[in-house]
Enzyme design. Structure first.
Site, PDB file in Angstrom:
ATOM      1  CB  CYS A   2       8.403  -3.971   1.292  1.00 58.09           C
ATOM      2  SG  CYS A   2       7.589  -3.358   3.024  1.00 58.09           S
ATOM      3  NE  ARG A  30       7.479  -4.182  -4.848  1.00 56.08           N
ATOM      4  CZ  ARG A  30       6.852  -5.173  -5.863  1.00 56.08           C
ATOM      5  NH1 ARG A  30       6.263  -4.482  -6.883  1.00 56.08           N
ATOM      6  NH2 ARG A  30       5.548  -5.316  -4.741  1.00 56.08           N
ATOM      7  CD1 TRP A  78       4.814   3.053   1.367  1.00 56.64           C
ATOM      8  CD2 TRP A  78       3.587   1.789   2.009  1.00 56.64           C
ATOM      9  NE1 TRP A  78       4.276   3.523   1.077  1.00 56.64           N
ATOM     10  CE2 TRP A  78       3.466   3.363   1.621  1.00 56.64           C
ATOM     11  CE3 TRP A  78       2.537   0.413   2.875  1.00 56.64           C
ATOM     12  CZ2 TRP A  78       1.333   3.397   2.047  1.00 56.64           C
ATOM     13  CZ3 TRP A  78       1.599   1.043   2.988  1.00 56.64           C
ATOM     14  CH2 TRP A  78       0.817   2.375   2.443  1.00 56.64           C
ATOM     15  CG  ASN A 104       5.809  -6.558  -0.647  1.00 54.71           C
ATOM     16  OD1 ASN A 104       4.669  -5.861   0.263  1.00 54.71           O
ATOM     17  ND2 ASN A 104       5.106  -6.836  -1.543  1.00 54.71           N
ATOM     18  N   GLY A 105       3.867  -7.406   2.639  1.00 55.10           N
ATOM     19  CA  GLY A 105       2.355  -7.747   3.100  1.00 55.10           C
ATOM     20  C   GLY A 105       2.188  -7.876   4.187  1.00 55.10           C
ATOM     21  CD  GLU A 487      -3.323  10.499 -14.535  1.00 57.69           C
ATOM     22  OE1 GLU A 487      -3.796  10.254 -13.672  1.00 57.69           O
ATOM     23  OE2 GLU A 487      -1.777  10.547 -14.432  1.00 57.69           O
ATOM     24  CE  LYS A 491       0.432  11.665 -11.857  1.00 61.86           C
ATOM     25  NZ  LYS A 491      -0.079   9.793 -11.748  1.00 61.86           N
ATOM     26  CD  GLU A 494       0.325  10.207  -7.898  1.00 53.86           C
ATOM     27  OE1 GLU A 494       0.418   8.933  -7.200  1.00 53.86           O
ATOM     28  OE2 GLU A 494       0.179  10.286  -9.484  1.00 53.86           O
ATOM     29  CG  HIS A 510     -24.849  21.027 -11.733  1.00 57.41           C
ATOM     30  ND1 HIS A 510     -25.400  22.191 -10.880  1.00 57.41           N
ATOM     31  CD2 HIS A 510     -24.421  21.318 -12.301  1.00 57.41           C
ATOM     32  CE1 HIS A 510     -25.687  21.308 -12.774  1.00 57.41           C
ATOM     33  NE2 HIS A 510     -25.322  21.151 -12.804  1.00 57.41           N
ATOM     34  CE  LYS A 613       5.117   2.590 -11.508  1.00 54.53           C
ATOM     35  NZ  LYS A 613       4.550   3.766 -11.591  1.00 54.53           N
TER      36      LYS A 613
HETATM   37  O1  M6R Z   1      -0.081  -0.957 -10.620  1.00 53.19           O
HETATM   38  P1  M6R Z   1      -1.792  -0.557 -10.903  1.00 53.19           P
HETATM   39  O2  M6R Z   1      -1.641   0.817 -12.272  1.00 53.19           O
HETATM   40  O3  M6R Z   1      -2.272  -1.267 -10.415  1.00 53.19           O
HETATM   41  O4  M6R Z   1      -1.403   0.780  -9.975  1.00 53.19           O
HETATM   42  C1  M6R Z   1      -3.115   1.927  -9.557  1.00 53.19           C
HETATM   43  C2  M6R Z   1      -2.649   2.914  -9.102  1.00 53.19           C
HETATM   44  O5  M6R Z   1      -2.354   2.625  -7.748  1.00 53.19           O
HETATM   45  C3  M6R Z   1      -1.681   3.773  -9.827  1.00 53.19           C
HETATM   46  O6  M6R Z   1      -1.851   4.726 -11.031  1.00 53.19           O
HETATM   47  C4  M6R Z   1      -1.820   4.791  -8.841  1.00 53.19           C
HETATM   48  O7  M6R Z   1      -2.662   6.338  -8.530  1.00 53.19           O
HETATM   49  C5  M6R Z   1       0.101   6.161  -8.891  1.00 53.19           C
HETATM   50  N1  M6R Z   1       0.189   6.792  -8.111  1.00 53.19           N
HETATM   51  C6  M6R Z   1      -0.619   6.953 -10.351  1.00 53.19           C
HETATM   52  O8  M6R Z   1       0.673   7.920 -10.521  1.00 53.19           O
END
Ligand code: M6R
Length: 618
Positions: A2, A30, A78, A104-105, A487, A491, A494, A510, A613
């Site tokens: 959060c 967040r 969140w 938060n937590g 990656e 993307k 996500e 394979h 995030k």
């Molecule tokens: O803040 P961080 O780089 O440690 O976060 C790691 C992952 O949670 C972050 O890269 C996540 O995979 C993103 N959603 C990628 O777009």
């Protein structure tokens, strides 16, 4: 996960609410399933909270026109415990309005505490773990009559990870915060003070900040900031100046933060490279305060990270092993910690994280240090936990990344790990000085090349719009193209909620080839024909195998690669770049594709569903 904001100011007006809401706007990445504010006024606390995105709260605040205040708390959620509803949104109230808290937590012993409080007659208004802390705080306030003392009593009852901020009705010019294994930074203003989950919450107002440590409680008034540990002993946290540009956290004319951050990438790379070379042309990484003798003795590197940051680590592995001849592993941070890894004083652990607050990565750092390893943090967010707990930090200078899906932080992380690899190679003599300089010169040229790739975005966007109804996409790459493929797939998952898989191209036969069928879209990251001959030829064979089965190939290839045009469906050309550095130019087309396809589907690219995030819980 959060986002939390706290503010206390000198006068009774609307500034506390404006600061809280402005901070939440910057922290939305967040969490964004509900939001709320608590305003402290001489007449009592005033709480407004709503399920849904921040705009819904803003509309409610506009309608309710809340009273002027002297302090405020803000929260963007969140959900962990309890669905995203108005009742479960923060702030939560204790003592029938005596105090309000945001959290938060996760409070791990919440069930036991809830039962205990219920037995005492407390009636709960929500399903959250947080509300137990609000009631405990209210009870402690009754006993102590002091908000700081009450917070110390409250945290002593809690297990788990938490940041808590609290206000009370009898001290409307005081905000108290506490942290354990969850982020909290203090912003120092002129006659006003701030708290935030990270510095983005307040960079608009001040760049002077304090790094709070583990298990500390901060008490803030307009004129003072006092920090004690959980035992009540005063501590003096390290001050630092935030070097982010406040304008970097606004969209700046782009429709979304993601679009802006894709365009920020040349600058993010350039800033990460800035000031790293001394007058003699030697690479200097001033932040790397680890004894050179220790770095010379390193016999293994383990990169720990999650998600996109882990893919940056994959790229780093190719470069570091090639330049330094040090065996390098990449491990997802959450797997590293629980598999009893072989790590000792000769192991260098590199923890990569944009936020610096990913709990899985923090736990991996702690585990590595417990085993005697040295840890270097490659992190974007100053004042965060990972660099504070590591032996040294190498900052990426990407600026604030607001869109939940990472773009510019990824390229900046790759750039920083190249610098680390070159530095180790220079130190250990595995590359000659002129070889290091040659790679640095190539790196200096990258921002312009990335700019050229982004300038060609219209073609990729057109392609994405033409594929808005695709169901599943495969991404293939070899060597450094493999993590780029991973990656690209992440993307698309996500942002566009499309099933996507990244594979090492050599793995195609394979198993994954069974997925190839007429109409399937397959992205292929093609290695440079100027690199290892076999690599290029083998990937071209893969493309032919895919074509032969009726799938549609979109390839990312280097300018001048005429051979690829003969076999590929669509070719997106990127500027010629040395093989190891190629991910910096081959990644942006995949980011742009995912962003545009999601936009074409009408999705929110800045705040994709279910994600946060900064993943601050395990
Ligand atoms: O803040 P961080 O780089 O440690 O976060 C790691 C992952 O949670 C972050 O890269 C996540 O995979 C993103 N959603 C990628 O777009």
């Amino acid at each position: 996960m959060c986002g939390i904001v706290g503010y206390v100011g000198p006068s009774l007006d609307s500034r506390p609410m404006d600061v809280a809401v402005g901070g939440l706007r910057r922290l939305q990445y967040r969490g964004y399933d509900s939001a709320g504010v608590a305003l402290a006024t001489p007449a009592g606390l005033h709480v407004v909270k709503r399920a849904g995105k921040l705009e819904i709260l803003e509309a409610a605040l506009f309608e309710a026109s809340p009273p002027p205040a002297t302090a405020a708390l803000g929260h963007t959620r969140w959900a962990t415990h309890g669905a995203p509803t108005d009742a479960n949104a923060h702030p939560h109230i204790g003592g029938q309005g005596r105090c309000a808290i945001v959290h938060n937590g996760i409070i791990e012993n919440h069930a036991v505490l809830r039962q205990e409080l219920a037995d005492q007659g407390v009636v709960f208004a929500s399903d959250t773990d947080t509300e137990v802390a609000a009631h405990l705080l209210a009870a402690a306030l009754e006993q102590t009559g002091d908000l700081t003392a009450a917070m110390l009593r409250t945290v002593a009852r809690l297990e788990g990870a938490f940041t808590l901020l609290a206000v009370a009705d009898d001290v409307p010019s005081t905000v108290v915060g506490a942290r354990r294994s969850s982020p909290l930074v203090v912003g120092l203003g002129d006659g006003e003070n701030f708290l935030g989950s990270d510095v983005a919450a307040f960079i608009e107002h001040t760049r002077q900040a304090l790094e709070l440590g583990e298990d500390q409680v901060v008490t803030m008034t307009p004129q003072s900031v006092k920090v004690v540990d959980f035992a009540g002993q005063e501590v003096h946290p390290r001050p630092f100046t935030v070097d982010w540009d406040a304008n970097a956290a606004v969209k700046g004319g782009f429709p979304t933060f993601m679009n802006k951050e894709i365009h920020d990438q040349p600058d993010a790379i350039a800033k990460t490279l800035l000031g790293r070379v001394d007058q003699a042309g030697r690479l200097q990484l001033d932040e790397l305060r680890i004894d050179e003798a220790v770095l010379r003795r390193v016999d293994k590197i383990v990169v720990v990270a999650c998600g996109t940051a882990a893919y940056a680590g994959h790229v780093a592995k190719y470069a570091i092993e090639h330049w330094c001849r040090i065996p390098t592993e990449v491990e997802l941070a959450h797997e590293f910690r629980y598999r009893d890894p072989v790590v000792d004083e000769k192991t260098l652990v590199v923890a990569i994280s944009q936020s610096g607050e990913t709990m899985d990565t923090i736990m991996a750092v702690r585990h590595a240090r417990d085993q005697g390893a040295k840890v270097i943090a490659v992190v974007n967010t100053m004042g965060s936990t990972i660099p504070r707990e590591a032996d040294a930090a190498l900052y990426t200078h990407a600026g604030p990344e607001i869109a939940v899906a990472s773009t510019k932080a990824f390229l900046a992380q790759i750039t920083a790990t190249y610098l680390l690899g070159l530095y180790l190679a220079q130190l250990r003599g595995t590359l000659f000085a002129d070889e290091v300089r040659a790679v640095l010169a190539e790196l200096e040229a990258i921002p312009d090349k990335v700019g050229d790739v982004i300038a060609g975005e219209d073609r990729i966007r057109h392609l994405a719009r033409s594929m808005a109804d695709i169901g599943s996409v495969l991404f293939l790459g070899r060597h450094v193209g493999y993590p780029v493929a991973l990656e690209g797939a992440l993307k698309l998952k996500e942002l566009a909620y499309i099933h996507a898989e990244g594979f090492a191209a050599g793995e195609l036969k394979h198993g994954p080839i069974a997925l190839i069928e007429p109409g399937r879209v397959v992205f292929v990251v093609v290695p440079s024909p100027r690199g290892r001959d076999q690599l290029h030829a083998k990937v071209l064979s893969n493309i032919s195998e895919i074509n032969a089965r009726g799938a549609r190939t979109v390839v990312i290839a280097e300018e001048g690669d005429v051979e690829v045009a003969g076999v590929a469906g669509e070719v997106v050309y990127v500027p010629q770049t040395p093989t190891l550095l190629a991910p910096l130019v081959t990644t942006p087309p995949l980011q742009i594709f995912a962003c545009e396809l999601a936009t074409a589907k009408g999705l929110d690219v800045d705040q994709p569903r279910n994600l946060a995030k900064s993943v601050t819980v395990e």
